[in-house]
Design a protein around this motif. Sequence first.
Motif, PDB file in Angstrom:
ATOM      1  N   PRO A  23      39.387  34.269  43.538  1.00 50.30           N
ATOM      2  CA  PRO A  23      38.554  34.238  42.334  1.00 50.30           C
ATOM      3  C   PRO A  23      37.079  34.044  42.687  1.00 50.30           C
ATOM      4  N   LEU A  40      34.598  36.178  35.614  1.00 51.13           N
ATOM      5  CA  LEU A  40      35.665  35.890  36.573  1.00 51.13           C
ATOM      6  C   LEU A  40      36.296  37.184  37.067  1.00 51.13           C
ATOM      7  N   ASP A  72      39.091  38.707  40.309  1.00 51.93           N
ATOM      8  CA  ASP A  72      40.060  38.309  41.327  1.00 51.93           C
ATOM      9  C   ASP A  72      40.827  39.544  41.792  1.00 51.93           C
ATOM     10  N   PRO A 104      41.807  35.742  34.056  1.00 56.31           N
ATOM     11  CA  PRO A 104      41.142  36.804  34.834  1.00 56.31           C
ATOM     12  C   PRO A 104      41.245  38.187  34.183  1.00 56.31           C
ATOM     13  N   THR A 154      48.269  37.251  42.385  1.00 51.25           N
ATOM     14  CA  THR A 154      46.904  37.130  42.883  1.00 51.25           C
ATOM     15  C   THR A 154      46.867  37.071  44.403  1.00 51.25           C
TER      16      THR A 154
END
Length: 546
Positions: free
Chosen positions: A477, A298, A300, A415, A473
């Motif tokens: 993702p 993962l 992001d 993340p 964020t």
Amino acid sequence: MENRLVKDDGIYDYVIVGGGAAGCVLANRLSENPSTKVCLLEAGPDDNNLYIGMPAGFVKVSGNARYTWNFSTEATALTGGRPIGLLQGKTLGGGTSVNGMAFNRGQRADFDEWAALGNPGWSYDELLPVFRDLESRESGDPHYRGRNGPVAVTDVKWNDGLCEAFINGSVECGIPRNSDTNGERQEGVTFSQVTIKNNRRVSSSSAFLRPARSRHNLRVVTEALATRVLFDHKRATGVIYQRGETLHRVQATREVVIACGAINTPRLLQVSGVGDARLLKEIGAPVVHDLPGVGSNLQDHYMALLVARGRNFRSINQLARAPQVWWQVLLWSMGMQGILSLPVALVHYFFKSGLGNGDADIQGIFTPASHMTGEQGTLDKAAGMTCAVWQHRPLSRGHVKARSIQMSETPLIQPNYLDHELDRKVLIAGCRRTRAILTSSAMKAYFDTEMMPGDFVQSDDEWLDFARQTGSTVFHPVGTAKMGPASDTMSVVDSSLRVHGIQNLRIADSSIMPTLTSGNTAAICMVIGEKASRLILDRQNAKRAA
């Protein structure tokens, strides 16, 4: 739930799970042949809400549980002990129906790296024709830009003086002007390129799905939560979905294509029995196929916000308040330019931190609006401006794990933002350069005071603590079902997007991206949908020829 009666709901050639950026493209392309039956399942509602079509309406639908999955990450010390809200689109069009409408492809090096990792067909030169076919753009070098595609890509037009001053300030701080950051090179500053046409949002749904919905061979089912992929040994045969209190079974004679995004795709695989065998046993899922890469890798984008009080201009803060806002509503209803026609970011700037090689490794956005506290969309009363800045290619890696076999239970999302030292250094460099732009001589007439973080933040440690305590964020993702050769034991799909070890099952969404690209993810997700469609149709044509 598995003991409940399941209603048979049809047999199709293809069942697509997820009506987002890629899923809408797939539904259009695979149903072009009237003899091919296609079923598209979308967990959210139709995208007919007025605020979805209105560019500034994102403030009304973002975070609305009817239209977004309101996920949160696990807290870490590097996020100040805070969970981070990680919204994902949950309506036809997916993220392209609720996002900030930025259109950034990414750089040549991003896709050449994908190919170098063992994914033939995914280099920049091989994807460039797909990007061109996707878009309709009036300007730019035709070698790089498309003219006749379904997705309109336009430039923000907002002549307030402030935005031009910010561009001049960026040039003053060493960032060149670049009229086309989706062209030959990305580095530079310019008014944002966005998916807006005639003052309305252009989503994957409006561009691809809407023109195809009248086809008799395409069925679109909204508010349909996929709860299982069905298998006959190691061959995908269909999908169980829940609509209301009823479970339905749709069968796929050719393929099931999962296009649920980097959070929902791995957890759907996991609850269906495809993933790391240890996790599958923990949550009580049958082990259909042990594939440890599902949910791993993962990545992001993690951003920091700089907010300043302004002067000598009317910011969106003032224009969005009564009585001025009613004039703005009238302008939009008449098809005229106003704040309701604007995206999240009015200016984009891409620059090099000096900590890496190649093209820009930092992206920033600028908008003449601000809010310090309160609910999202609650703007300050005084004139303000905001910059968001983030690292393009983070080295931190995380994971997504289903907590149980129920898709109704939110997954564990970690993340590991800022876990890698280079990620921290690059973000600090981005913050410093952004402050320099805001305080440049070109901005002197408009800049008043830095409100966040404030002048007291000066050292690297102080900048890092600020990013830890307030960062968030960018909602990009990727990577949790990464593409790679079978020799890579952590890859999930091959270069044709077929799941390793499983027949008749493909994935086509941001989860297949081996590494995060140098831009927003909407454009590449639509390209992934188009690329997947071509791969599927090429295979069918080859079968017929044989």
